[in-house]
Structure formats: structure tokens, C-alpha cells
Design a protein around this motif. Structure first.
Motif, PDB file in Angstrom:
ATOM      1  N   ARG A 172       0.804  -1.223   0.000  1.00 56.26           N
ATOM      2  CA  ARG A 172       0.000   0.000   0.000  1.00 56.26           C
ATOM      3  C   ARG A 172       0.839   1.276   0.000  1.00 56.26           C
ATOM      4  NH1 ARG A 172      -4.652  -2.266   4.105  1.00 56.26           N
ATOM      5  NH2 ARG A 172      -5.370  -3.927   2.728  1.00 56.26           N
ATOM      6  N   TYR A 173       1.754   1.356  -0.945  1.00 58.69           N
ATOM      7  CA  TYR A 173       2.471   2.600  -1.119  1.00 58.69           C
ATOM      8  C   TYR A 173       2.919   2.734  -2.568  1.00 58.69           C
ATOM      9  CZ  TYR A 173       7.055   0.228  -1.119  1.00 58.69           C
ATOM     10  OH  TYR A 173       8.124  -0.555  -1.421  1.00 58.69           O
ATOM     11  N   SER A 174       3.179   3.978  -2.921  1.00 57.69           N
ATOM     12  CA  SER A 174       3.699   4.284  -4.248  1.00 57.69           C
ATOM     13  C   SER A 174       4.780   5.349  -4.100  1.00 57.69           C
ATOM     14  CB  SER A 174       2.580   4.784  -5.163  1.00 57.69           C
ATOM     15  OG  SER A 174       3.058   5.023  -6.466  1.00 57.69           O
ATOM     16  N   LEU A 175       5.765   5.290  -4.979  1.00 53.98           N
ATOM     17  CA  LEU A 175       6.874   6.240  -4.960  1.00 53.98           C
ATOM     18  C   LEU A 175       6.994   6.893  -6.329  1.00 53.98           C
ATOM     19  CD1 LEU A 175       9.549   3.997  -3.180  1.00 53.98           C
ATOM     20  CD2 LEU A 175       8.115   5.753  -2.127  1.00 53.98           C
ATOM     21  N   LEU A 176       7.243   8.178  -6.307  1.00 57.04           N
ATOM     22  CA  LEU A 176       7.509   8.930  -7.536  1.00 57.04           C
ATOM     23  C   LEU A 176       8.942   9.439  -7.450  1.00 57.04           C
ATOM     24  CD1 LEU A 176       6.439  10.246 -10.203  1.00 57.04           C
ATOM     25  CD2 LEU A 176       5.899  12.264  -8.818  1.00 57.04           C
ATOM     26  N   TYR A 177       9.750   9.083  -8.438  1.00 64.57           N
ATOM     27  CA  TYR A 177      11.145   9.508  -8.487  1.00 64.57           C
ATOM     28  C   TYR A 177      11.310  10.601  -9.539  1.00 64.57           C
ATOM     29  CZ  TYR A 177      11.743   4.833  -6.416  1.00 64.57           C
ATOM     30  OH  TYR A 177      11.639   3.709  -5.629  1.00 64.57           O
ATOM     31  N   ILE A 178      11.989  11.650  -9.152  1.00 64.61           N
ATOM     32  CA  ILE A 178      12.325  12.710 -10.103  1.00 64.61           C
ATOM     33  C   ILE A 178      13.854  12.819 -10.126  1.00 64.61           C
ATOM     34  CG2 ILE A 178      12.048  15.126 -10.749  1.00 64.61           C
ATOM     35  CD1 ILE A 178       9.544  15.201  -8.979  1.00 64.61           C
ATOM     36  N   SER A 179      14.442  12.599 -11.276  1.00 67.70           N
ATOM     37  CA  SER A 179      15.902  12.689 -11.373  1.00 67.70           C
ATOM     38  C   SER A 179      16.285  13.971 -12.112  1.00 67.70           C
ATOM     39  CB  SER A 179      16.460  11.473 -12.108  1.00 67.70           C
ATOM     40  OG  SER A 179      16.003  11.444 -13.441  1.00 67.70           O
ATOM     41  N   SER A 180      17.473  14.459 -11.795  1.00 67.37           N
ATOM     42  CA  SER A 180      18.026  15.665 -12.447  1.00 67.37           C
ATOM     43  C   SER A 180      16.968  16.754 -12.531  1.00 67.37           C
ATOM     44  CB  SER A 180      18.541  15.316 -13.842  1.00 67.37           C
ATOM     45  OG  SER A 180      19.505  14.289 -13.778  1.00 67.37           O
ATOM     46  N   SER A 181      16.427  17.157 -11.395  1.00 65.05           N
ATOM     47  CA  SER A 181      15.293  18.074 -11.373  1.00 65.05           C
ATOM     48  C   SER A 181      15.607  19.394 -12.078  1.00 65.05           C
ATOM     49  CB  SER A 181      14.849  18.338  -9.938  1.00 65.05           C
ATOM     50  OG  SER A 181      15.922  18.827  -9.164  1.00 65.05           O
ATOM     51  N   GLN A 182      14.570  19.967 -12.665  1.00 63.97           N
ATOM     52  CA  GLN A 182      14.650  21.239 -13.368  1.00 63.97           C
ATOM     53  C   GLN A 182      13.650  22.203 -12.742  1.00 63.97           C
ATOM     54  OE1 GLN A 182      13.898  20.242 -17.461  1.00 63.97           O
ATOM     55  NE2 GLN A 182      15.726  18.954 -17.625  1.00 63.97           N
ATOM     56  N   THR A 183      13.853  23.485 -12.980  1.00 66.58           N
ATOM     57  CA  THR A 183      12.959  24.486 -12.383  1.00 66.58           C
ATOM     58  C   THR A 183      11.515  24.285 -12.831  1.00 66.58           C
ATOM     59  OG1 THR A 183      13.499  26.044 -14.146  1.00 66.58           O
ATOM     60  CG2 THR A 183      14.778  26.219 -12.118  1.00 66.58           C
ATOM     61  N   THR A 184      11.354  23.749 -14.028  1.00 64.80           N
ATOM     62  CA  THR A 184       9.999  23.504 -14.538  1.00 64.80           C
ATOM     63  C   THR A 184       9.300  22.356 -13.818  1.00 64.80           C
ATOM     64  OG1 THR A 184      10.988  22.145 -16.264  1.00 64.80           O
ATOM     65  CG2 THR A 184      10.438  24.428 -16.831  1.00 64.80           C
ATOM     66  N   ASP A 185      10.037  21.613 -12.991  1.00 60.51           N
ATOM     67  CA  ASP A 185       9.409  20.556 -12.191  1.00 60.51           C
ATOM     68  C   ASP A 185       8.680  21.114 -10.972  1.00 60.51           C
ATOM     69  OD1 ASP A 185      12.286  18.362 -12.680  1.00 60.51           O
ATOM     70  OD2 ASP A 185      10.447  18.571 -13.879  1.00 60.51           O
ATOM     71  N   SER A 186       8.884  22.370 -10.673  1.00 55.71           N
ATOM     72  CA  SER A 186       8.230  22.985  -9.514  1.00 55.71           C
ATOM     73  C   SER A 186       6.720  22.903  -9.632  1.00 55.71           C
ATOM     74  CB  SER A 186       8.666  24.446  -9.376  1.00 55.71           C
ATOM     75  OG  SER A 186      10.049  24.542  -9.141  1.00 55.71           O
ATOM     76  N   GLY A 187       6.084  22.792  -8.475  1.00 60.08           N
ATOM     77  CA  GLY A 187       4.627  22.681  -8.451  1.00 60.08           C
ATOM     78  C   GLY A 187       4.220  21.699  -7.363  1.00 60.08           C
ATOM     79  N   VAL A 188       2.973  21.306  -7.411  1.00 55.29           N
ATOM     80  CA  VAL A 188       2.449  20.365  -6.419  1.00 55.29           C
ATOM     81  C   VAL A 188       2.217  19.016  -7.083  1.00 55.29           C
ATOM     82  CG1 VAL A 188       0.689  19.928  -4.681  1.00 55.29           C
ATOM     83  CG2 VAL A 188       1.307  22.289  -5.263  1.00 55.29           C
ATOM     84  N   TYR A 189       2.691  17.974  -6.429  1.00 48.24           N
ATOM     85  CA  TYR A 189       2.527  16.614  -6.919  1.00 48.24           C
ATOM     86  C   TYR A 189       1.472  15.901  -6.075  1.00 48.24           C
ATOM     87  CZ  TYR A 189       6.559  17.387  -9.857  1.00 48.24           C
ATOM     88  OH  TYR A 189       7.406  17.878 -10.821  1.00 48.24           O
ATOM     89  N   PHE A 190       0.472  15.378  -6.749  1.00 49.02           N
ATOM     90  CA  PHE A 190      -0.614  14.679  -6.063  1.00 49.02           C
ATOM     91  C   PHE A 190      -0.619  13.201  -6.430  1.00 49.02           C
ATOM     92  CE2 PHE A 190      -2.954  18.036  -4.091  1.00 49.02           C
ATOM     93  CZ  PHE A 190      -2.799  19.155  -4.895  1.00 49.02           C
ATOM     94  N   CYS A 191      -0.914  12.420  -5.432  1.00 46.47           N
ATOM     95  CA  CYS A 191      -1.222  11.012  -5.607  1.00 46.47           C
ATOM     96  C   CYS A 191      -2.732  10.886  -5.423  1.00 46.47           C
ATOM     97  CB  CYS A 191      -0.465  10.216  -4.548  1.00 46.47           C
ATOM     98  SG  CYS A 191      -1.006   8.525  -4.297  1.00 46.47           S
ATOM     99  N   ALA A 192      -3.394  10.111  -6.264  1.00 45.01           N
ATOM    100  CA  ALA A 192      -4.842   9.922  -6.146  1.00 45.01           C
ATOM    101  C   ALA A 192      -5.162   8.452  -6.352  1.00 45.01           C
ATOM    102  CB  ALA A 192      -5.576  10.778  -7.173  1.00 45.01           C
ATOM    103  N   VAL A 193      -6.077   7.939  -5.549  1.00 46.41           N
ATOM    104  CA  VAL A 193      -6.420   6.521  -5.635  1.00 46.41           C
ATOM    105  C   VAL A 193      -7.926   6.324  -5.745  1.00 46.41           C
ATOM    106  CG1 VAL A 193      -4.418   5.926  -4.213  1.00 46.41           C
ATOM    107  CG2 VAL A 193      -6.661   6.174  -3.127  1.00 46.41           C
ATOM    108  N   GLU A 194      -8.296   5.208  -6.306  1.00 45.38           N
ATOM    109  CA  GLU A 194      -9.688   4.783  -6.308  1.00 45.38           C
ATOM    110  C   GLU A 194      -9.760   3.510  -5.469  1.00 45.38           C
ATOM    111  OE1 GLU A 194     -11.315   3.518 -10.037  1.00 45.38           O
ATOM    112  OE2 GLU A 194     -13.020   2.600  -9.040  1.00 45.38           O
ATOM    113  N   PRO A 195     -10.463   3.560  -4.340  1.00 43.21           N
ATOM    114  CA  PRO A 195     -10.527   2.373  -3.483  1.00 43.21           C
ATOM    115  C   PRO A 195     -11.268   1.226  -4.160  1.00 43.21           C
ATOM    116  CG  PRO A 195     -11.288   4.352  -2.336  1.00 43.21           C
ATOM    117  CD  PRO A 195     -11.201   4.700  -3.787  1.00 43.21           C
ATOM    118  N   THR A 196     -10.801   0.016  -3.880  1.00 49.19           N
ATOM    119  CA  THR A 196     -11.431  -1.159  -4.473  1.00 49.19           C
ATOM    120  C   THR A 196     -12.783  -1.451  -3.853  1.00 49.19           C
ATOM    121  OG1 THR A 196      -9.260  -2.114  -4.887  1.00 49.19           O
ATOM    122  CG2 THR A 196     -11.129  -3.617  -4.912  1.00 49.19           C
ATOM    123  N   ASN A 197     -12.912  -1.267  -2.556  1.00 54.57           N
ATOM    124  CA  ASN A 197     -14.093  -1.733  -1.830  1.00 54.57           C
ATOM    125  C   ASN A 197     -15.102  -0.638  -1.517  1.00 54.57           C
ATOM    126  OD1 ASN A 197     -12.987  -4.331  -1.790  1.00 54.57           O
ATOM    127  ND2 ASN A 197     -11.764  -3.830   0.005  1.00 54.57           N
TER     128      ASN A 197
END
Lengths: 111, 119
Positions: free
Chosen positions: A68-93
Motif C-alpha cells: 500500500r504505497y507508491s513512490l515517484l522519483y524525479i531525477s536531475s530536477s529542473q525548475t519547470t518541475d516545480s509545483g504540487v505533486y498529487f497522488c490519487a487513488v480509487e478504493p477497491t471496496n
């Protein structure tokens, strides 16, 4: 209901650095997506990844559904990567629900 | 393919008025979902339409309503506006291939949003 927790809440990086964003969810899901929201509010789909690993350029994501986890990797970050990163899920049950969003990780990349 | 479009992009209303927002999904997508984003509550699901039928609904008062047309375009309406309705309203489209009674399990693509300010 399902809880979606993202960490860290804020991240400040120098250009060129690497980073890992984490998303923990409290119940099984059949949909997990990562989004990047730019300063104008546009939500940009990064990955649809309910399980496994995907890569797209400097970005990659891994979801371990059994743990029950997920990871997002960002390599060699650039200024254009700035912002908010969201994770969103749809529950199974939980029939009748939709994408449940975490509170996001705010990333600031400086040159 | 053209992306999801939303109109208008910005809107200013006063308390008590009503407002209608429009969303045109990606061509071929039959599911349209609406979300509200505020600084305090984050992103919250409003409702989802598939083939002109409301398939799912979030926990919002009856002042929030929507509909979908035969061409999959969707509108949402908010009546008797309150200050707390000020938000970014986002629309998402997808193929809508999920199981009946549940939200689709495929990728959702978001529009640019409508920023509503209630004075």
C-alpha cells in the motif's frame, strides 16, 4: 474511508538534484495516479500505476500494492518541475467513490 | 487529440447567485467527473457522469448539480452561491470502462479548471 498520505509535504531542491515522493494508502485500490499541478492550476497526468513500475524520461514511479504505497522519483530536477505533486487513488471496496487525493507534495526547484 | 476544455476559465459571482460551468471531454471519452479544489479541503470529488447518467456522487449539498449531454459534454450548476464555494473547479474525462456501480478504473485527464470567486 481510505486515507491517502503524501510525504514530504514540502521539498526544496537545487536544480540537478534527485528526489523521491511517497504516497501511502490505507486500503486496497484499483487505480492510482500521480499528477503534477502547475502554478496555473492545471493537473497533468504523470502516471497511471495501480501496480508495478513505469518510467517516462526523468520521472519514474513504483507502486507496491500489497504494501500500500507508491513512490515517484524525479531525477536531475529542473525548475519547470516545480509545483504540487498529487497522488490519487480509487478504493477497491468503496463503490460509488471516485479518485481520493492526497494533500500533495509542494516541490520548489531553484537554479 | 484535443484535451479537456472548460469554460469559462474565470468567474466572479456574488452570494445568492447561481452559476453554470461547462466541460468538454476528450473525443471518445464517455465519463466526465467534477472536482472542487480549495486550500482548506484540497481536491474533493463532486460527481461523475457516464452516458448521460450520474453514476457517482460525492458528499456535497444539493445546491451542486450536474448533467451530461449526448455528446458527452457536461455542465455543473451551483445554486444559491456561498462564500465557501469559491474554489477551482476541475473537470476530468476518461473512457469510463470500469465496472457498473463503480468509478472507471482507467486514466483520468483533467481540464485547466474554472476559478470561481464568490463575493
Amino acid at each position: 474511508g481510505i486515507q491517502v498520505e503524501q510525504s514530504p509535504p514540502d521539498l526544496i531542491l537545487q536544480e540537478g538534484a534527485n528526489s523521491t515522493l511517497r504516497c501511502n494508502f490505507s486500503d486496497s485500490v484499483n487505480n492510482l495516479q500521480w499528477f503534477h499541478q502547475n502554478p496555473w492550476g492545471q493537473l497533468i497526468n504523470l502516471f497511471y500505476i495501480p501496480s508495478g513500475t513505469k518510467q517516462n524520461g526523468r520521472l519514474s514511479a513504483t507502486t507496491v500494492a500489497t504494501e500500500r504505497y507508491s513512490l515517484l522519483y524525479i531525477s536531475s530536477s529542473q525548475t519547470t518541475d516545480s509545483g504540487v505533486y498529487f497522488c490519487a487513488v480509487e478504493p477497491t471496496n468503496q463503490a460509488g467513490t471516485a479518485l481520493i487525493f492526497g494533500k500533495g507534495t509542494t516541490l520548489s526547484v531553484s537554479s | 487529440k484535443a484535451g479537456v476544455t472548460q469554460t469559462p476559465r474565470y468567474l466572479i459571482k456574488t452570494r445568492g447567485q447561481q452559476v453554470t460551468l461547462s466541460c468538454s471531454p476528450i473525443s471518445g471519452h464517455r465519463s466526465v467527473s467534477w472536482y472542487q479544489q480549495t486550500p482548506g479541503q484540497g481536491l474533493q470529488f463532486l460527481f461523475e457522469y457516464f452516458s448521460e447518467t450520474q453514476r457517482n456522487k460525492g458528499n456535497f449539498p444539493g445546491r451542486f448539480s450536474g448533467r451530461q449531454f449526448s455528446n458527452s459534454r457536461s455542465e455543473m450548476n451551483v445554486s444559491t452561491l456561498e462564500l465557501g464555494d469559491s474554489a477551482l473547479y476541475l473537470c476530468a474525462s476518461s473512457l469510463g470502462l470500469g465496472l457498473a456501480g463503480t468509478l472507471n478504473t482507467d486514466t483520468q485527464y483533467f481540464g485547466p479548471g474554472t476559478r470561481l470567486t464568490v463575493l
